[in-house]
Design a protein around this motif. Sequence first.
Motif, PDB file in Angstrom:
ATOM      1  N   MET A 165       0.815  -1.221  -0.014  1.00 20.36           N
ATOM      2  CA  MET A 165      -0.107  -0.044   0.073  1.00 20.36           C
ATOM      3  C   MET A 165       1.022   1.207  -0.061  1.00 20.36           C
ATOM      4  SD  MET A 165      -2.931  -1.283   2.824  1.00 20.36           S
ATOM      5  CE  MET A 165      -4.090   0.148   2.481  1.00 20.36           C
ATOM      6  N   VAL A 166       2.096   1.271   0.835  1.00 25.97           N
ATOM      7  CA  VAL A 166       2.703   2.365   0.752  1.00 25.97           C
ATOM      8  C   VAL A 166       3.378   2.617  -0.548  1.00 25.97           C
ATOM      9  CG1 VAL A 166       5.086   3.330   1.880  1.00 25.97           C
ATOM     10  CG2 VAL A 166       3.216   2.211   3.320  1.00 25.97           C
ATOM     11  N   ARG A 167       3.947   1.530  -1.135  1.00 25.88           N
ATOM     12  CA  ARG A 167       4.586   1.528  -2.471  1.00 25.88           C
ATOM     13  C   ARG A 167       3.514   2.010  -3.549  1.00 25.88           C
ATOM     14  NH1 ARG A 167       4.603  -4.031  -4.491  1.00 25.88           N
ATOM     15  NH2 ARG A 167       2.426  -3.241  -5.133  1.00 25.88           N
ATOM     16  N   ASP A 168       2.373   1.823  -3.343  1.00 25.01           N
ATOM     17  CA  ASP A 168       1.341   2.188  -4.312  1.00 25.01           C
ATOM     18  C   ASP A 168       0.754   3.708  -3.947  1.00 25.01           C
ATOM     19  OD1 ASP A 168       1.716   0.012  -5.654  1.00 25.01           O
ATOM     20  OD2 ASP A 168      -0.339  -0.792  -5.167  1.00 25.01           O
ATOM     21  N   ASN A 169       1.379   4.329  -2.824  1.00 22.17           N
ATOM     22  CA  ASN A 169       0.965   5.576  -2.204  1.00 22.17           C
ATOM     23  C   ASN A 169      -0.291   5.473  -2.007  1.00 22.17           C
ATOM     24  OD1 ASN A 169       2.261   7.936  -1.766  1.00 22.17           O
ATOM     25  ND2 ASN A 169       2.613   8.420  -3.931  1.00 22.17           N
ATOM     26  N   LEU A 171      -1.621   4.161   1.294  1.00 23.07           N
ATOM     27  CA  LEU A 171      -1.874   4.254   2.697  1.00 23.07           C
ATOM     28  C   LEU A 171      -2.074   5.563   3.325  1.00 23.07           C
ATOM     29  CD1 LEU A 171      -1.806   2.039   5.168  1.00 23.07           C
ATOM     30  CD2 LEU A 171       0.550   2.977   5.681  1.00 23.07           C
ATOM     31  N   LYS A 172      -3.619   5.590   3.984  1.00 18.32           N
ATOM     32  CA  LYS A 172      -4.070   6.904   4.479  1.00 18.32           C
ATOM     33  C   LYS A 172      -3.791   7.237   5.897  1.00 18.32           C
ATOM     34  CE  LYS A 172      -6.788   7.401   0.593  1.00 18.32           C
ATOM     35  NZ  LYS A 172      -6.065   7.752  -0.464  1.00 18.32           N
ATOM     36  N   TYR A 173      -3.178   6.293   6.567  1.00 20.12           N
ATOM     37  CA  TYR A 173      -2.908   6.678   7.970  1.00 20.12           C
ATOM     38  C   TYR A 173      -1.703   5.954   8.375  1.00 20.12           C
ATOM     39  CZ  TYR A 173      -6.219   2.780   9.038  1.00 20.12           C
ATOM     40  OH  TYR A 173      -6.823   1.651   9.158  1.00 20.12           O
ATOM     41  N   PRO A 174      -0.816   6.147   9.612  1.00 22.18           N
ATOM     42  CA  PRO A 174       0.245   5.541  10.031  1.00 22.18           C
ATOM     43  C   PRO A 174      -0.057   4.196  10.739  1.00 22.18           C
ATOM     44  CG  PRO A 174      -0.320   7.183  11.475  1.00 22.18           C
ATOM     45  CD  PRO A 174      -1.116   7.473  10.255  1.00 22.18           C
ATOM     46  N   VAL A 175       0.548   3.156  10.414  1.00 20.13           N
ATOM     47  CA  VAL A 175       0.508   1.855  11.028  1.00 20.13           C
ATOM     48  C   VAL A 175       1.772   1.503  11.672  1.00 20.13           C
ATOM     49  CG1 VAL A 175      -0.283  -0.557  10.513  1.00 20.13           C
ATOM     50  CG2 VAL A 175      -1.097   1.276   9.166  1.00 20.13           C
ATOM     51  N   ASN A 375       2.446  13.470  14.844  1.00 22.69           N
ATOM     52  CA  ASN A 375       3.883  13.498  14.241  1.00 22.69           C
ATOM     53  C   ASN A 375       4.180  12.521  13.099  1.00 22.69           C
ATOM     54  OD1 ASN A 375       4.333  15.622  15.728  1.00 22.69           O
ATOM     55  ND2 ASN A 375       4.969  14.285  17.602  1.00 22.69           N
ATOM     56  N   LEU A 376       3.224  11.269  13.123  1.00 23.19           N
ATOM     57  CA  LEU A 376       3.466  10.197  12.024  1.00 23.19           C
ATOM     58  C   LEU A 376       2.880  10.554  10.387  1.00 23.19           C
ATOM     59  CD1 LEU A 376       2.326   7.445  14.635  1.00 23.19           C
ATOM     60  CD2 LEU A 376       4.970   8.232  14.070  1.00 23.19           C
ATOM     61  N   LYS A 377       3.814   9.979   9.781  1.00 24.26           N
ATOM     62  CA  LYS A 377       3.161  10.049   8.285  1.00 24.26           C
ATOM     63  C   LYS A 377       2.263   8.752   7.867  1.00 24.26           C
ATOM     64  CE  LYS A 377       6.869  13.132   6.546  1.00 24.26           C
ATOM     65  NZ  LYS A 377       7.601  13.288   7.889  1.00 24.26           N
ATOM     66  N   ASN A 378       1.850   8.892   6.818  1.00 27.43           N
ATOM     67  CA  ASN A 378       1.131   7.745   6.371  1.00 27.43           C
ATOM     68  C   ASN A 378       1.931   6.514   5.940  1.00 27.43           C
ATOM     69  OD1 ASN A 378      -1.006   9.206   6.925  1.00 27.43           O
ATOM     70  ND2 ASN A 378      -1.617   9.809   4.737  1.00 27.43           N
ATOM     71  N   ASN A 379       2.571   6.016   6.819  1.00 24.94           N
ATOM     72  CA  ASN A 379       3.717   4.997   6.353  1.00 24.94           C
ATOM     73  C   ASN A 379       3.558   3.896   7.471  1.00 24.94           C
ATOM     74  OD1 ASN A 379       6.068   4.109   5.074  1.00 24.94           O
ATOM     75  ND2 ASN A 379       7.345   6.122   5.336  1.00 24.94           N
ATOM     76  N   VAL A 380       4.599   2.833   7.513  1.00 21.02           N
ATOM     77  CA  VAL A 380       4.596   1.481   8.225  1.00 21.02           C
ATOM     78  C   VAL A 380       5.583   1.917   9.015  1.00 21.02           C
ATOM     79  CG1 VAL A 380       4.890  -0.769   8.218  1.00 21.02           C
ATOM     80  CG2 VAL A 380       3.516   0.142   6.607  1.00 21.02           C
ATOM     81  N   TYR A 381       5.635   1.920  10.367  1.00 25.47           N
ATOM     82  CA  TYR A 381       6.501   2.223  11.554  1.00 25.47           C
ATOM     83  C   TYR A 381       7.071   1.107  12.223  1.00 25.47           C
ATOM     84  CZ  TYR A 381       6.151   7.277  10.513  1.00 25.47           C
ATOM     85  OH  TYR A 381       6.080   8.403   9.872  1.00 25.47           O
ATOM     86  N   LEU A 382       8.085   0.812  12.606  1.00 24.14           N
ATOM     87  CA  LEU A 382       8.667   0.016  13.758  1.00 24.14           C
ATOM     88  C   LEU A 382       8.308   0.672  15.246  1.00 24.14           C
ATOM     89  CD1 LEU A 382      12.366  -1.176  13.352  1.00 24.14           C
ATOM     90  CD2 LEU A 382      10.304  -2.622  13.852  1.00 24.14           C
ATOM     91  N   LEU A 383       8.059  -0.260  15.972  1.00 24.30           N
ATOM     92  CA  LEU A 383       7.767   0.391  17.516  1.00 24.30           C
ATOM     93  C   LEU A 383       9.087   0.793  17.625  1.00 24.30           C
ATOM     94  CD1 LEU A 383       5.366   1.059  19.458  1.00 24.30           C
ATOM     95  CD2 LEU A 383       5.828  -1.363  20.462  1.00 24.30           C
ATOM     96  N   ASP A 384       8.903   1.776  18.680  1.00 26.60           N
ATOM     97  CA  ASP A 384      10.309   2.352  19.238  1.00 26.60           C
ATOM     98  C   ASP A 384      11.215   1.310  19.810  1.00 26.60           C
ATOM     99  OD1 ASP A 384      12.280   3.815  20.872  1.00 26.60           O
ATOM    100  OD2 ASP A 384      10.828   5.448  21.136  1.00 26.60           O
ATOM    101  N   GLU A 385      12.376   1.239  19.608  1.00 29.88           N
ATOM    102  CA  GLU A 385      13.086   0.126  19.996  1.00 29.88           C
ATOM    103  C   GLU A 385      13.362   0.245  21.667  1.00 29.88           C
ATOM    104  OE1 GLU A 385      17.188  -0.418  18.241  1.00 29.88           O
ATOM    105  OE2 GLU A 385      17.542  -1.734  19.873  1.00 29.88           O
ATOM    106  N   LYS A 386      13.305   1.243  22.233  1.00 25.85           N
ATOM    107  CA  LYS A 386      13.156   1.391  23.599  1.00 25.85           C
ATOM    108  C   LYS A 386      12.121   0.623  24.310  1.00 25.85           C
ATOM    109  CE  LYS A 386      15.339   6.021  24.466  1.00 25.85           C
ATOM    110  NZ  LYS A 386      14.811   7.264  23.850  1.00 25.85           N
ATOM    111  N   ILE A 387      11.155   0.809  23.664  1.00 21.87           N
ATOM    112  CA  ILE A 387       9.793  -0.102  23.978  1.00 21.87           C
ATOM    113  C   ILE A 387       9.984  -1.592  23.969  1.00 21.87           C
ATOM    114  CG2 ILE A 387       7.262  -0.506  23.720  1.00 21.87           C
ATOM    115  CD1 ILE A 387       7.067   2.698  23.028  1.00 21.87           C
ATOM    116  N   ASP A 388      10.590  -1.652  22.772  1.00 21.68           N
ATOM    117  CA  ASP A 388      10.811  -3.389  22.593  1.00 21.68           C
ATOM    118  C   ASP A 388      11.667  -3.871  23.607  1.00 21.68           C
ATOM    119  OD1 ASP A 388      10.813  -5.640  20.953  1.00 21.68           O
ATOM    120  OD2 ASP A 388      11.868  -4.667  19.303  1.00 21.68           O
TER     121      ASP A 388
END
Length: 421
Positions: A165-169, A171-175, A375-388
Motif C-alpha cells: 500500500m505504501v509503495r502504491d501511495n 496508505l491513508k494513515y500510519p501503521v 507526528n506520524l506520516k502515512n507510513n509503516v513504522y517499527l515500534l520504538d526500540e526502547k519499548i521493544d
Amino acid sequence: MITKNDCDIKDLSLAPLGKKRIEWAAKDMPVLKLIGERFLKEKPLSGIRISSCLHVTTETANLMITLKKGGADVALCASNPLSTQDDVAASLVKDYGISVFAIKGEDNKTYYSHIEAAIAHKPNITMDDGADVISTIHKRWDDIDFNIMGGTEETTTGVIRLKAMVRDNALKYPVIAVNDSMTKHMFDNRYGTGQSTIDGILRATNILLCSKKVVVCGYGWCGRGLAQRAKGMGADVIVTEVDEIKALEAAMDGYRVMSMNEAAKIGDLFVTLTGDINVIDEKHFKLMKSGAIVANSGHFNVEINIKALKKISKSSREVRPFVEEYNIDGKLIYLVADGRLINLSVAEGHPASVMDMSFANQSLAVEYIVKNYKNLKNNVYLLDEKIDREIARLKLNSMGIKIDTLTPEQKKYLSSWQEGT
Ligand code: ADE
C-alpha cells in the motif's frame, strides 16, 4: 451492556468455560498484566475507539481486557473464519462487556460482514492480523466518516500487504508493524508457530513424528521454529526455500535443503509457512507418495493449491475431523484443515507465554499512536526500540532471569575507535 446488535457470536451460554480459559491464559501473561495495571491507573486510551481483527483466542481476550482497562472502547472480529474460540467470544461479551463479531466456521460472507460490523464501530485505531480491516477501509475510503489516528498490524503477511500500500501511495494513515518488533517475531513467529503448528498436526492426525520426512516450506521465522521443533521430536527435516540466504542458513542449521519438486517425491508431511500462493501446486501433488499429509501454517489458505488438488482427484472424503482424504487415481493425499492455518484452526494457537510479548507490543503500540499520531506520516513504522527492549526486560524479570550490565569501562571501550590490539 452489550446488546444483540453489538455482537454476533455462537452461544452466550459458553461464557463460563471461556472465562475460566481466559483466566488460565492470563497466568502466563505477566507483562500484559503489568501494562493493564498501569493502564487502569493512567487511562491513556480514554475515549479511544478500537476495531480489532484478531484471532479470537484466550490470549486475544486478555489483550482486549487490557485495552479496556486503558479506557478504550473496543470491538473485535475474527481474522480467520476457523480460529475463533466460541467460548472466549461468549465470555468477552457476557463477562467483560466487549463487542465481538466472530463464530468458528463462519463462511466467507459472514467473515466479511463481521469485518464490516467492526468497522461500523467507527474506530480511531484499527488493529489487524493480516490487514483485512485496513484494506476494507481503504477500498471505500470515501465513505469513511470518522477520524482514524493510526493502526497496528500483527503479522508478517499483513506487513507485506501494508508495504504494498505504501509503495502504491495508497496508505491513508500510519501503521505500526507490531510483527517487526524483536520481542514479537523472534518469539511468537519462531517458538509460538514452532510449537503450535506441531500441536495442530498432532491433534488432527495423531501421527508419530520421529522418523517422518517433514518438509518445511519456507525458512522465515515461522519455518525456522517449526524445523527446530520437528527436528527435536526426531523428524528428518527437509527445507524448501526461494531465498538464497535463508536456504544457506537452513543448510548450515543442519537440514537438507532441496527444490519443492525433489522434496515432493519423498516427504511424508508437508507444511507451508511462506506467505505466498501455490507453494504446493498441481505438479507437486502428482509427484507425492500415497499417504502424504499436507498442511498450511501461513496466514491465508492460498499456499496449497486446493483447487488443483480437487481437479486431479477422483473423489474425496473426510477421514477424521479436519482431515480430508483425496484420491488421485488410487494415490491418497491427506489435506488438513482445508489449508487454513493449522495451529489456530485445529489447535489453540500460540501459547500465552509468547502472546504475552506480542500483545504487550500491541498495547504499547496503541498507546504510542494516541500520544504521537500527529507526528506520524502515512507510513509503516517499527515500534520504538526502547519499548521493544523494555518488554524484553519485563519478560526476563517475570522469568526470574537477571542479566549483566556494561561497566563504565566497557561502555567507554565500545564507544571508542582509537583502541586496537
Ligand atoms: N496468533 C497465533 N497464536 C495466537 C493466539 N494464541 N492468539 C491470538 N493470535 C494468535
